[in-house]
Design an enzyme around this catalytic site. Structure first.
Site, PDB file in Angstrom:
ATOM      1  N   TYR A  56       0.840  -1.205   0.000  1.00 31.59           N
ATOM      2  CA  TYR A  56       0.000   0.000   0.000  1.00 31.59           C
ATOM      3  C   TYR A  56       0.865   1.241   0.000  1.00 31.59           C
ATOM      4  CZ  TYR A  56      -4.958  -0.875   0.143  1.00 31.59           C
ATOM      5  OH  TYR A  56      -6.232  -1.159  -0.223  1.00 31.59           O
ATOM      6  N   GLU A  58      -0.541   4.920  -0.363  1.00 32.04           N
ATOM      7  CA  GLU A  58      -1.289   6.171  -0.551  1.00 32.04           C
ATOM      8  C   GLU A  58      -0.354   7.372  -0.475  1.00 32.04           C
ATOM      9  OE1 GLU A  58      -3.257   3.847   1.105  1.00 32.04           O
ATOM     10  OE2 GLU A  58      -5.377   4.438   0.882  1.00 32.04           O
ATOM     11  N   ASP A 202      -7.701  13.122 -24.662  1.00 33.81           N
ATOM     12  CA  ASP A 202      -7.683  11.721 -24.211  1.00 33.81           C
ATOM     13  C   ASP A 202      -7.049  10.910 -25.345  1.00 33.81           C
ATOM     14  OD1 ASP A 202      -8.225   9.069 -23.708  1.00 33.81           O
ATOM     15  OD2 ASP A 202     -10.283   9.399 -23.029  1.00 33.81           O
ATOM     16  N   THR A 228      -4.957   5.593 -21.316  1.00 35.51           N
ATOM     17  CA  THR A 228      -4.703   4.263 -20.771  1.00 35.51           C
ATOM     18  C   THR A 228      -3.275   3.894 -21.156  1.00 35.51           C
ATOM     19  OG1 THR A 228      -5.596   3.312 -22.800  1.00 35.51           O
ATOM     20  CG2 THR A 228      -7.085   3.446 -20.908  1.00 35.51           C
ATOM     21  N   LYS A 231      -3.234   0.055 -24.655  1.00 39.61           N
ATOM     22  CA  LYS A 231      -3.735  -0.078 -26.035  1.00 39.61           C
ATOM     23  C   LYS A 231      -2.521  -0.028 -26.970  1.00 39.61           C
ATOM     24  CE  LYS A 231      -8.388   1.580 -24.948  1.00 39.61           C
ATOM     25  NZ  LYS A 231      -8.522   2.477 -23.788  1.00 39.61           N
ATOM     26  N   ARG A 237      -2.663  -2.948 -18.012  1.00 38.93           N
ATOM     27  CA  ARG A 237      -3.917  -2.174 -17.926  1.00 38.93           C
ATOM     28  C   ARG A 237      -3.743  -1.119 -16.858  1.00 38.93           C
ATOM     29  NH1 ARG A 237      -7.865  -5.055 -20.900  1.00 38.93           N
ATOM     30  NH2 ARG A 237      -9.341  -3.377 -20.718  1.00 38.93           N
TER      31      ARG A 237
HETATM   32  N1  DSN Z   1     -12.961   2.726 -25.163  1.00 34.76           N
HETATM   33  C1  DSN Z   1     -12.946   1.320 -25.064  1.00 34.76           C
HETATM   34  C2  DSN Z   1     -12.385   0.786 -26.323  1.00 34.76           C
HETATM   35  O1  DSN Z   1     -11.990   1.600 -27.134  1.00 34.76           O
HETATM   36  O2  DSN Z   1     -12.366  -0.417 -26.551  1.00 34.76           O
HETATM   37  C3  DSN Z   1     -12.308   1.045 -23.857  1.00 34.76           C
HETATM   38  O3  DSN Z   1     -12.852   1.944 -22.883  1.00 34.76           O
END
Ligand code: DSN
Length: 420
Positions: A56, A58, A202, A228, A231, A237
């Protein structure tokens, strides 16, 4: 560690071990076209499956609420330093649990409940958390969605500006989940400046392309950049927020203690490893390969009579409108899966069909590129897809194609998975 290599899991929980082994086989034997998925490297998986999950932490490095942070502080600082170097960001927070929490932290940093916000509408290719009605971001904020132009399906900047002037958003989102073209961050900046909005980009889908230099970067243009890490970026993740120094305190406080408790230190380590990989020259070749493959696949599909939203692609993603093929997106996606090709059905702009049974199919090339496939394999893939869509109920044909897909896949072992 995955079941095929580590006997501890097999001994302790053979059921879960077997399910993981089956998933390893699925990811090995199928062509994975879901545009938001990829293969993390063995190194990333190992860091993510480490004892750092036990701790942990924080707070932030040097200012934690628990003792015993000698190692974790170093891990987090390394992740931050690598991401800063990679993107040229002034400030980086690697604690968001994923993309949606990263985006929520941005709302918390800059908005009060009820404030006006503006983002790309979900049916036009935006994300739920950019203010779509069913999301907390559409319920707690006065959100409006801009769209794409009917004639060419590209972002309609006249609509963005009109809505911005009318609505005066506190927060303007640019970023997409189903948009195959480059984003003009400077144009969004002009509109944000005109109305005094915070501009947040984003880049969840395109972070790997930005890091690899094949998509323009919003860093230095947008006030805040969220992403994220799993991807095109090819990490574990997770999520991250990059911002200008003037917003560092607001962002950090929004992530913790505003929104989250302890960071997932094992994920932070995986992000650090992925960022280290992305700093290597090979990553640029991978990113270029993703785009080259998407263009090759788009060309091959167009020549087989498929209609593509915007007519093609500039990035990792292709959105197919199946209306002229007279096959709904869901029927096509399910038949493709039976043929060993995994995609997702998706709405297309101005789709007359419902989101759970839409007209489109979204595909992408990150996973195939990570396996080392190139333009030649994209042509074979287009052939497979053409055969499936011509008759999605021809089960013997689907089974034959699944065999051919397995054979193709066997020449391109995916990263991260040790073959039995
Ligand atoms: N936005 C989704 C995707 O593109 O698969 C994941 O949140």
């Amino acid at each position: 560690m995955p079941a095929l290599t580590d006997p501890a899991l097999k001994d302790a929980d053979p059921t879960i071990a077997e399910l993981i082994a089956q998933e390893e086989r699925r990811e090995t034997d199928k062509l994975r076209l879901i545009a938001s998925e990829n293969y993390a490297s063995r190194a990333v998986l190992e860091a993510t499956g480490s004892v750092l999950a036990n701790k942990y932490s924080e707070g932030y490095a040097g200012k934690r609420y628990y003792e015993g942070q000698q190692i974790v502080d170093q891990v987090e600082l390394l992740a931050i330093a690598r991401i800063r170097e990679l993107f040229g960001a002034e400030h980086v927070n690697v604690q968001p649990y994923s993309g949606s929490p990263a985006n929520l932290a941005v709302y918390l940093a800059f908005c009060q409940p009820g404030d006006p916000v503006l983002g790309l509408a979900l049916p036009a290719g935006g994300h739920l958390t950019h203010g779509w009605g069913v999301s907390i971001t559409g319920k707690y904020f006065a959100s409006q969605g801009y769209g794409v132009r009917r004639e060419d399906q590209r972002i309609d900047f006249d609509d963005v500006r009109r809505l911005a002037l009318e609505h005066r958003p506190k927060l303007l989102w640019c970023g997409t989940t189903a948009y195959p073209r480059l984003l003009d961050f400077a144009r969004f900046r002009e509109i944000a400046d005109e109305v005094g909005a915070i501009l947040c980009a984003d880049i969840a889908h395109i972070a790997g392309l930005v890091a690899g230099g094949v998509h323009p970067s919003p860093v230095g243009i947008a006030d805040v950049v969220t992403s994220t890490t799993h991807k095109t970026f090819r990490g574990p993740r997770g999520g991250m927020i990059l911002c200008k120094e003037e917003h560092a305190r607001a962002i950090d406080r929004a992530v913790f203690p505003g929104l989250q408790g302890g960071p997932h230190n094992h994920t932070t380590a995986g992000i650090a490893v992925a960022a280290g990989e992305a700093l290597k020259p090979e990553f640029k070749s991978y990113a270029q390969g993703v785009v080259d493959n998407a263009k090759a696949l788009a060309e091959a599909l167009l020549s087989r009579g498929f209609d593509l939203v915007t007519g093609g692609t500039d990035n990792h993603l292709i959105l197919i409108d199946l209306t002229s093929k007279q096959v709904p997106g869901k029927v096509a996606a399910q038949a493709l899966d039976r043929a060993g090709i995994v995609a997702n059905y998706n709405s297309v702009p101005f789709d007359p069909r419902k989101p759970f049974d839409p007209s489109g199919l979204r595909i992408g090339t990150p996973s195939l590129t990570s396996r080392g496939m190139g333009p030649g394999e994209m042509v074979r893939l287009a052939d497979f897809m053409d055969q499936v869509v011509k008759d999605p109920s021809d089960e013997p044909a689907l089974a034959r194609i699944a065999g051919e897909v397995r054979e193709l896949c066997s020449s391109f072992p995916p990263p991260g998975i040790i073959q039995a």
